[in-house]
Design a protein around this motif. Structure first.
Motif, PDB file in Angstrom:
ATOM      1  N   MET A   1      45.592  53.332   4.928  1.00  0.00           N
ATOM      2  CA  MET A   1      46.058  54.421   3.976  1.00  0.00           C
ATOM      3  C   MET A   1      47.273  54.413   3.572  1.00  0.00           C
ATOM      4  O   MET A   1      47.310  54.925   2.340  1.00  0.00           O
ATOM      5  N   ARG A   2      47.301  55.906   4.128  1.00  0.00           N
ATOM      6  CA  ARG A   2      49.035  56.102   4.597  1.00  0.00           C
ATOM      7  C   ARG A   2      50.200  55.178   4.020  1.00  0.00           C
ATOM      8  O   ARG A   2      50.731  55.213   3.120  1.00  0.00           O
ATOM      9  N   ARG A   3      49.591  53.854   5.256  1.00  0.00           N
ATOM     10  CA  ARG A   3      50.755  52.840   5.375  1.00  0.00           C
ATOM     11  C   ARG A   3      50.732  52.354   3.565  1.00  0.00           C
ATOM     12  O   ARG A   3      51.362  51.691   2.838  1.00  0.00           O
ATOM     13  N   ILE A   4      49.397  51.810   2.836  1.00  0.00           N
ATOM     14  CA  ILE A   4      49.151  50.968   1.231  1.00  0.00           C
ATOM     15  C   ILE A   4      49.882  52.455   0.193  1.00  0.00           C
ATOM     16  O   ILE A   4      50.978  51.652  -1.045  1.00  0.00           O
ATOM     17  N   LEU A   5      49.930  53.695   0.735  1.00  0.00           N
ATOM     18  CA  LEU A   5      49.754  54.765  -0.618  1.00  0.00           C
ATOM     19  C   LEU A   5      51.792  54.646  -0.515  1.00  0.00           C
ATOM     20  O   LEU A   5      52.351  54.618  -1.641  1.00  0.00           O
ATOM     21  N   ALA A   6      52.470  54.357   0.750  1.00  0.00           N
ATOM     22  CA  ALA A   6      54.370  54.706   1.059  1.00  0.00           C
ATOM     23  C   ALA A   6      53.977  53.486  -0.014  1.00  0.00           C
ATOM     24  O   ALA A   6      55.384  53.960   0.359  1.00  0.00           O
ATOM     25  N   SER A   7      53.740  52.463   0.747  1.00  0.00           N
ATOM     26  CA  SER A   7      54.416  50.679   0.057  1.00  0.00           C
ATOM     27  C   SER A   7      54.193  50.938  -1.482  1.00  0.00           C
ATOM     28  O   SER A   7      55.155  50.422  -2.236  1.00  0.00           O
ATOM     29  N   SER A   8      52.995  51.298  -1.682  1.00  0.00           N
ATOM     30  CA  SER A   8      53.167  51.187  -3.409  1.00  0.00           C
ATOM     31  C   SER A   8      54.091  52.154  -4.253  1.00  0.00           C
ATOM     32  O   SER A   8      54.786  51.771  -5.128  1.00  0.00           O
ATOM     33  N   PHE A   9      54.222  53.654  -3.136  1.00  0.00           N
ATOM     34  CA  PHE A   9      55.644  54.419  -3.574  1.00  0.00           C
ATOM     35  C   PHE A   9      56.815  53.580  -3.642  1.00  0.00           C
ATOM     36  O   PHE A   9      57.304  53.901  -4.287  1.00  0.00           O
ATOM     37  N   LEU A  10      56.908  53.460  -2.427  1.00  0.00           N
ATOM     38  CA  LEU A  10      57.874  52.437  -2.463  1.00  0.00           C
ATOM     39  C   LEU A  10      58.260  51.348  -3.472  1.00  0.00           C
ATOM     40  O   LEU A  10      59.385  51.340  -3.767  1.00  0.00           O
ATOM     41  N   GLY A  11      57.645  50.574  -3.840  1.00  0.00           N
ATOM     42  CA  GLY A  11      57.719  49.410  -4.873  1.00  0.00           C
ATOM     43  C   GLY A  11      58.049  50.148  -6.037  1.00  0.00           C
ATOM     44  O   GLY A  11      58.516  49.402  -6.655  1.00  0.00           O
ATOM     45  N   SER A  12      56.945  51.571  -6.329  1.00  0.00           N
ATOM     46  CA  SER A  12      56.829  52.226  -7.904  1.00  0.00           C
ATOM     47  C   SER A  12      59.228  52.623  -7.672  1.00  0.00           C
ATOM     48  O   SER A  12      59.417  52.698  -8.905  1.00  0.00           O
ATOM     49  N   ALA A  13      59.289  53.317  -6.337  1.00  0.00           N
ATOM     50  CA  ALA A  13      60.549  53.349  -6.970  1.00  0.00           C
ATOM     51  C   ALA A  13      61.940  52.578  -6.858  1.00  0.00           C
ATOM     52  O   ALA A  13      62.508  53.161  -7.845  1.00  0.00           O
ATOM     53  N   ILE A  14      61.167  51.708  -6.331  1.00  0.00           N
ATOM     54  CA  ILE A  14      62.642  50.416  -6.873  1.00  0.00           C
ATOM     55  C   ILE A  14      62.461  49.210  -7.974  1.00  0.00           C
ATOM     56  O   ILE A  14      63.210  49.417  -8.497  1.00  0.00           O
ATOM     57  N   GLU A  15      60.732  50.004  -8.175  1.00  0.00           N
ATOM     58  CA  GLU A  15      61.269  49.636  -9.783  1.00  0.00           C
ATOM     59  C   GLU A  15      61.620  50.561 -11.456  1.00  0.00           C
ATOM     60  O   GLU A  15      62.768  49.576 -11.624  1.00  0.00           O
ATOM     61  N   PHE A  16      61.877  51.340 -11.016  1.00  0.00           N
ATOM     62  CA  PHE A  16      62.205  52.198 -11.764  1.00  0.00           C
ATOM     63  C   PHE A  16      63.796  52.499 -11.349  1.00  0.00           C
ATOM     64  O   PHE A  16      64.043  52.133 -12.364  1.00  0.00           O
TER      65      PHE A  16
END
Length: 57
Positions: free
Chosen positions: A1-16
């Protein structure tokens, strides 16, 4: 679950960051680089339309 949250956060940060970079470039560079031969109003409207076409994908 941590890995999913971290990758989701990273993807959103890059998109922003991508969105912010493109918005800044369209406001500062595109009008002078691509629409230099047009008057100020027409140049501004074309710059906004190119930004909206990019952000609507």
């Amino acid at each position: 679950m941590r890995r999913i949250l971290a990758s989701s956060f990273l993807g959103s940060a890059i998109e922003f960051y991508d969105f912010l970079l493109y918005a800044s470039a369209s406001a500062l560079v595109f009008a002078h680089a691509f629409f230099a031969s047009l008057d100020a109003v027409c140049s501004r409207s074309r710059r906004r339309s190119s930004f909206s076409a990019r952000s609507s994908r």
